[in-house]
Design a protein around this motif. Structure first.
Motif, PDB file in Angstrom:
ATOM      1  N   UNK A 103      13.122   2.059   7.690  1.00  0.00           N
ATOM      2  CA  UNK A 103      13.097   2.352   8.900  1.00  0.00           C
ATOM      3  C   UNK A 103      12.564   1.163  10.085  1.00  0.00           C
ATOM      4  N   UNK A 104      12.946   0.158  10.107  1.00  0.00           N
ATOM      5  CA  UNK A 104      12.681  -0.800  10.854  1.00  0.00           C
ATOM      6  C   UNK A 104      11.501  -1.711  10.818  1.00  0.00           C
ATOM      7  N   UNK A 105      10.777  -1.203   9.809  1.00  0.00           N
ATOM      8  CA  UNK A 105       9.344  -1.703   9.564  1.00  0.00           C
ATOM      9  C   UNK A 105       9.083  -2.465   8.298  1.00  0.00           C
ATOM     10  N   UNK A 106       8.222  -3.487   8.018  1.00  0.00           N
ATOM     11  CA  UNK A 106       8.297  -4.330   6.850  1.00  0.00           C
ATOM     12  C   UNK A 106       6.679  -3.911   6.257  1.00  0.00           C
ATOM     13  N   UNK A 107       6.795  -3.846   4.706  1.00  0.00           N
ATOM     14  CA  UNK A 107       5.633  -3.646   4.174  1.00  0.00           C
ATOM     15  C   UNK A 107       5.703  -4.484   2.824  1.00  0.00           C
ATOM     16  N   UNK A 108       4.495  -4.548   2.284  1.00  0.00           N
ATOM     17  CA  UNK A 108       4.474  -5.349   1.032  1.00  0.00           C
ATOM     18  C   UNK A 108       4.541  -6.944   1.082  1.00  0.00           C
ATOM     19  N   UNK A 109       4.439  -7.359   2.090  1.00  0.00           N
ATOM     20  CA  UNK A 109       4.631  -8.962   1.859  1.00  0.00           C
ATOM     21  C   UNK A 109       3.511  -9.745   2.534  1.00  0.00           C
ATOM     22  N   UNK A 110       3.565 -10.800   2.845  1.00  0.00           N
ATOM     23  CA  UNK A 110       2.500 -11.534   3.280  1.00  0.00           C
ATOM     24  C   UNK A 110       2.941 -12.500   4.388  1.00  0.00           C
ATOM     25  N   UNK A 111       1.987 -13.077   5.271  1.00  0.00           N
ATOM     26  CA  UNK A 111       2.120 -14.007   6.332  1.00  0.00           C
ATOM     27  C   UNK A 111       2.123 -15.141   5.698  1.00  0.00           C
ATOM     28  N   UNK A 112       1.588 -15.635   4.434  1.00  0.00           N
ATOM     29  CA  UNK A 112       1.346 -16.611   3.716  1.00  0.00           C
ATOM     30  C   UNK A 112       2.453 -16.725   2.753  1.00  0.00           C
ATOM     31  N   UNK A 113       3.544 -17.583   3.059  1.00  0.00           N
ATOM     32  CA  UNK A 113       4.630 -17.820   2.144  1.00  0.00           C
ATOM     33  C   UNK A 113       4.386 -18.049   0.701  1.00  0.00           C
ATOM     34  N   UNK A 114       3.099 -19.057   0.618  1.00  0.00           N
ATOM     35  CA  UNK A 114       2.959 -19.281  -0.882  1.00  0.00           C
ATOM     36  C   UNK A 114       2.204 -17.855  -1.731  1.00  0.00           C
ATOM     37  N   UNK A 115       1.946 -17.153  -1.009  1.00  0.00           N
ATOM     38  CA  UNK A 115       1.194 -16.153  -1.604  1.00  0.00           C
ATOM     39  C   UNK A 115       2.033 -14.979  -2.100  1.00  0.00           C
ATOM     40  N   UNK A 116       3.401 -15.036  -1.759  1.00  0.00           N
ATOM     41  CA  UNK A 116       4.441 -14.302  -2.239  1.00  0.00           C
ATOM     42  C   UNK A 116       5.164 -14.578  -3.409  1.00  0.00           C
ATOM     43  N   UNK A 117       4.754 -13.746  -4.311  1.00  0.00           N
ATOM     44  CA  UNK A 117       5.687 -13.901  -6.005  1.00  0.00           C
ATOM     45  C   UNK A 117       7.158 -13.707  -5.682  1.00  0.00           C
ATOM     46  N   UNK A 118       7.979 -14.704  -5.799  1.00  0.00           N
ATOM     47  CA  UNK A 118       9.268 -14.624  -5.768  1.00  0.00           C
ATOM     48  C   UNK A 118       9.912 -14.140  -7.119  1.00  0.00           C
ATOM     49  N   UNK A 119       9.213 -14.010  -8.090  1.00  0.00           N
ATOM     50  CA  UNK A 119       9.841 -13.408  -9.468  1.00  0.00           C
ATOM     51  C   UNK A 119      10.621 -14.191 -10.274  1.00  0.00           C
ATOM     52  N   UNK A 120      10.787 -15.458  -9.776  1.00  0.00           N
ATOM     53  CA  UNK A 120      11.653 -16.181 -10.606  1.00  0.00           C
ATOM     54  C   UNK A 120      13.152 -15.554 -10.607  1.00  0.00           C
ATOM     55  N   UNK A 121      13.808 -16.151 -11.785  1.00  0.00           N
ATOM     56  CA  UNK A 121      15.250 -15.862 -12.276  1.00  0.00           C
ATOM     57  C   UNK A 121      15.231 -14.350 -12.526  1.00  0.00           C
ATOM     58  N   UNK A 122      15.941 -13.595 -11.942  1.00  0.00           N
ATOM     59  CA  UNK A 122      16.152 -12.123 -12.190  1.00  0.00           C
ATOM     60  C   UNK A 122      15.154 -11.133 -11.778  1.00  0.00           C
ATOM     61  N   UNK A 123      14.003 -11.742 -10.912  1.00  0.00           N
ATOM     62  CA  UNK A 123      12.606 -10.957 -10.703  1.00  0.00           C
ATOM     63  C   UNK A 123      12.968 -10.306  -9.419  1.00  0.00           C
ATOM     64  N   UNK A 124      11.821  -9.548  -8.860  1.00  0.00           N
ATOM     65  CA  UNK A 124      12.058  -8.958  -7.904  1.00  0.00           C
ATOM     66  C   UNK A 124      10.819  -9.494  -6.997  1.00  0.00           C
ATOM     67  N   UNK A 125      11.134  -9.512  -5.699  1.00  0.00           N
ATOM     68  CA  UNK A 125      10.055 -10.150  -4.781  1.00  0.00           C
ATOM     69  C   UNK A 125       8.876  -8.968  -4.400  1.00  0.00           C
ATOM     70  N   UNK A 126       7.660  -9.385  -4.337  1.00  0.00           N
ATOM     71  CA  UNK A 126       6.477  -8.666  -4.130  1.00  0.00           C
ATOM     72  C   UNK A 126       5.349  -9.359  -3.566  1.00  0.00           C
ATOM     73  N   UNK A 127       4.338  -8.944  -3.008  1.00  0.00           N
ATOM     74  CA  UNK A 127       3.205  -9.844  -2.690  1.00  0.00           C
ATOM     75  C   UNK A 127       2.104  -8.899  -2.259  1.00  0.00           C
ATOM     76  N   UNK A 128       1.087  -9.554  -1.711  1.00  0.00           N
ATOM     77  CA  UNK A 128      -0.066  -8.615  -1.113  1.00  0.00           C
ATOM     78  C   UNK A 128      -0.289  -9.475   0.084  1.00  0.00           C
ATOM     79  N   UNK A 129      -0.930  -8.713   1.193  1.00  0.00           N
ATOM     80  CA  UNK A 129      -1.351  -9.269   2.306  1.00  0.00           C
ATOM     81  C   UNK A 129      -1.775  -8.266   3.318  1.00  0.00           C
TER      82      UNK A 129
END
Length: 94
Positions: A68-94
């Motif tokens: 609905x146009x709002x973001x959740x579940x990420x972070x302002x810190x790029x290095x704090x976000x887990x990219x999940x590697x190959x075939x993974x999913x993005x998630x993170x805290x913040x």
């Protein structure tokens, strides 16, 4: 002198380890979105670009998901976000 032969299983397992290490190290970058830091609403990218006067209305936010146009579940810190590697999913805290 007798020549030692490697078993095919050893060669295959060694090759799989190298492949796994290569794929893991080549993780993708997390999603980058420009958002309003108060409402977490997604903004156009130009709202985050500094035009030289030091005034921007948005901040870049990494990872997470948009509903609905709002973001959740990420972070302002790029290095704090887990990219999940190959075939993974993005998630993170913040």
């Amino acid at each position: 002198m007798a020549r030692r032969r490697l078993r095919s299983g050893t060669v295959v397992l060694g090759g799989m380890g190298v492949l796994a290490a290569t794929l893991t190290s080549c993780g993708s970058e997390p999603d980058e979105r420009c958002i309003d830091p108060v409402t977490y609403e997604v903004l156009p990218d130009y709202e985050c670009d500094d035009d030289g006067d030091g005034h921007t209305s948005g901040r870049y936010y990494y990872g997470g998901s948009v509903r609905s146009g709002k973001v959740s579940g990420g972070s302002y810190d790029k290095s704090a976000v887990d990219t999940g590697g190959f075939g993974g999913s993005s998630s993170g805290g913040g």
